[in-house]
Scaffold this active site. Sequence first.
Site, short mmCIF file in Angstrom:
data_model
loop_
_atom_site.label_atom_id
_atom_site.label_comp_id
_atom_site.label_asym_id
_atom_site.label_seq_id
_atom_site.Cartn_x
_atom_site.Cartn_y
_atom_site.Cartn_z
N HIS A 1 -12.80 3.38 0.42
CA HIS A 1 -12.83 2.34 1.47
C HIS A 1 -13.56 1.09 0.99
O HIS A 1 -14.11 0.33 1.79
CB HIS A 1 -13.55 2.82 2.75
CG HIS A 1 -12.86 3.91 3.50
ND1 HIS A 1 -13.54 4.96 4.08
CD2 HIS A 1 -11.55 4.10 3.78
CE1 HIS A 1 -12.68 5.75 4.70
NE2 HIS A 1 -11.46 5.25 4.53
N GLU B 1 -8.36 -4.80 5.19
CA GLU B 1 -8.29 -4.48 3.76
C GLU B 1 -7.15 -5.25 3.07
O GLU B 1 -7.26 -5.63 1.91
CB GLU B 1 -8.09 -2.97 3.59
CG GLU B 1 -9.33 -2.19 3.97
CD GLU B 1 -9.07 -0.74 4.31
OE1 GLU B 1 -8.54 -0.48 5.43
OE2 GLU B 1 -9.37 0.13 3.49
N HIS C 1 -17.48 2.75 8.27
CA HIS C 1 -16.02 2.70 8.44
C HIS C 1 -15.61 4.01 9.10
O HIS C 1 -15.57 5.06 8.46
CB HIS C 1 -15.33 2.51 7.09
CG HIS C 1 -13.83 2.49 7.20
ND1 HIS C 1 -13.07 1.36 7.00
CD2 HIS C 1 -12.95 3.47 7.52
CE1 HIS C 1 -11.80 1.64 7.20
NE2 HIS C 1 -11.70 2.92 7.51
N ARG D 1 -10.99 16.31 7.73
CA ARG D 1 -11.78 16.68 6.54
C ARG D 1 -13.20 17.08 6.93
O ARG D 1 -13.77 16.49 7.85
CB ARG D 1 -11.87 15.49 5.56
CG ARG D 1 -10.55 15.18 4.90
CD ARG D 1 -10.65 13.92 4.05
NE ARG D 1 -9.62 12.99 4.41
CZ ARG D 1 -9.64 11.68 4.14
NH1 ARG D 1 -10.65 11.16 3.49
NH2 ARG D 1 -8.64 10.91 4.51
N ASN E 1 0.87 -1.18 0.00
CA ASN E 1 0.00 0.00 0.00
C ASN E 1 0.91 1.23 0.00
O ASN E 1 1.47 1.60 1.03
CB ASN E 1 -0.89 -0.05 1.25
CG ASN E 1 -1.81 1.15 1.36
OD1 ASN E 1 -1.76 2.07 0.52
ND2 ASN E 1 -2.64 1.16 2.38
N ARG F 1 -2.62 -2.04 -3.46
CA ARG F 1 -3.81 -1.22 -3.25
C ARG F 1 -3.73 -0.04 -4.21
O ARG F 1 -2.73 0.67 -4.24
CB ARG F 1 -3.83 -0.71 -1.81
CG ARG F 1 -5.00 0.22 -1.60
CD ARG F 1 -4.90 0.96 -0.30
NE ARG F 1 -6.05 1.83 -0.16
CZ ARG F 1 -6.06 2.91 0.60
NH1 ARG F 1 -4.98 3.25 1.26
NH2 ARG F 1 -7.13 3.66 0.69
P1 AMP Z 1 -7.86 4.28 11.68
O1 AMP Z 1 -7.71 5.39 10.69
O2 AMP Z 1 -8.88 3.26 11.27
O3 AMP Z 1 -6.58 3.68 12.15
O4 AMP Z 1 -8.52 4.97 13.01
C1 AMP Z 1 -7.85 5.98 13.71
C2 AMP Z 1 -8.84 6.62 14.68
O5 AMP Z 1 -9.32 5.62 15.61
C3 AMP Z 1 -8.20 7.72 15.50
O6 AMP Z 1 -9.08 8.85 15.57
C4 AMP Z 1 -8.09 7.08 16.87
O7 AMP Z 1 -8.17 8.03 17.92
C5 AMP Z 1 -9.32 6.19 16.90
N1 AMP Z 1 -9.22 5.20 17.96
C6 AMP Z 1 -8.34 4.17 18.06
N2 AMP Z 1 -8.53 3.53 19.26
C7 AMP Z 1 -9.53 4.18 19.91
C8 AMP Z 1 -10.18 4.02 21.18
N3 AMP Z 1 -9.82 3.04 22.02
N4 AMP Z 1 -11.16 4.89 21.50
C9 AMP Z 1 -11.52 5.87 20.68
N5 AMP Z 1 -10.95 6.09 19.47
C10 AMP Z 1 -9.97 5.26 19.08
#
Ligand code: AMP
Length: 398
Positions: free
Chosen positions: A180, A386, A208, A241, A7, A91
């Site tokens: 996504h 993914e 998502h 965003r 990726n 990807r």
């Molecule tokens: P991703 O882009 O899917 O990796 O998601 C990142 C987002 O998930 C960030 O805003 C993190 O703060 C949130 N996140 C990860 N773990 C937690 C948690 N335990 N509680 C709340 N938000 C979380």
Amino acid sequence: MKIIVINCGSSSIKYQLFDMTKNEVIAKGLVDKIGLHGSYIKHERNDGDKVRLEGEIVDHQIGIEYMLGILISKKRGSIKSFDEIDAVGHRVVHGGEKFHNSALIDDNVLAGIKECVDLAPLHNPPNLKGIYAMQSLLPNVPQVATFDTAFHQTMPDYSYMYAIPYSLYTKYGIRRYGFHGSSHRFVSHRAAKMLNTYLKKLKLITCHLGNGASITAINNGGSMDTSMGLTPVEGLIMGTRTGDLDLGVLTYIMTKEEIGVQAANTLINKHSGMLGITGISSDMREIEEAAFEDNNERASLGLQRYHYRIKKYIGAYMAAMGGADAIVFTGGIGENSPDSREEICKGLEFAGIEFDEEKNNITRGKEAIISKDSSRVKLMVIPTNEELVIAEDTNKII
Ligand code: AMP
């Protein structure tokens, strides 16, 4: 059967080496800060062996050379020679209207990916760099492209057309594409398995929720509508965003602040969303901490706004599909934030959505059903994967 999944971002390469016969990831890592000061590679083997190496990684080709070097190294490696690599899965963010499925990369497919560069100027060029590098380093290994947009190609025209002059659609392909796709596809298939039925029989709403966020209505086994559009800026409020925005707001700001297109683009992509509203962070954990522990009012307002928009989309998609059998939460926030899930689902009992507080509170980062047994609409948490989608598509195609 061993497959590398790649990726490539503008300054990073995420990779995983899959052993498809054992169905496991045998090594994974990240090459980061490519072309920048302090570039490094972080590599991890499935027996827990970890290494972080700094080096002058000036471009993607060098980054991939580093990665391959570690994969076959005696001390840190997982394979003896490149002959063990059966295929590479890439990807690719934008496949326009051309790609409805993953594709074996040949000159025709490469030309198609290049045609979509205008639609994703920040994403498709680094994806192409990864493909070129792999082609030159492993010339005899088949390569497959999996597109973020492909899953959404089943959307009907009344759901993807924008109300702009039709000639702009025919001239530039301006329409909703959605992103996504691999994630929405993965969790929808898992949901059908968990509910012990066929995906085609289900009406699903998949949320998502990560740094980037999108929500999709899945009907008859395919995407019927999704919140991201021509670009990944439309729809839900995200880390930085805006999501949906009155277009007049943008022209007003551009006039008042005397900024041009580039600055406006940076404003809606990098300085808005949860970071813009709260002024604290784009990271949900920090925002929740500020709201719950410090009683920060703007953090609370940001959270309310965030959940409210998702709730509105759920209502809209239920109306579009004539109901829903399940709502699925995935992505960093969807998988790990019980508070967000509770705020989104609260008050939707009128629509047959009965939320179970206890089940929700104990669910983090694992598959679970978090609705009451009596709930007409099931609420589900499903961690996304993914990379596995790319590896499985690559495996099927070759
Ligand atoms: P991703 O882009 O899917 O990796 O998601 C990142 C987002 O998930 C960030 O805003 C993190 O703060 C949130 N996140 C990860 N773990 C937690 C948690 N335990 N509680 C709340 N938000 C979380």
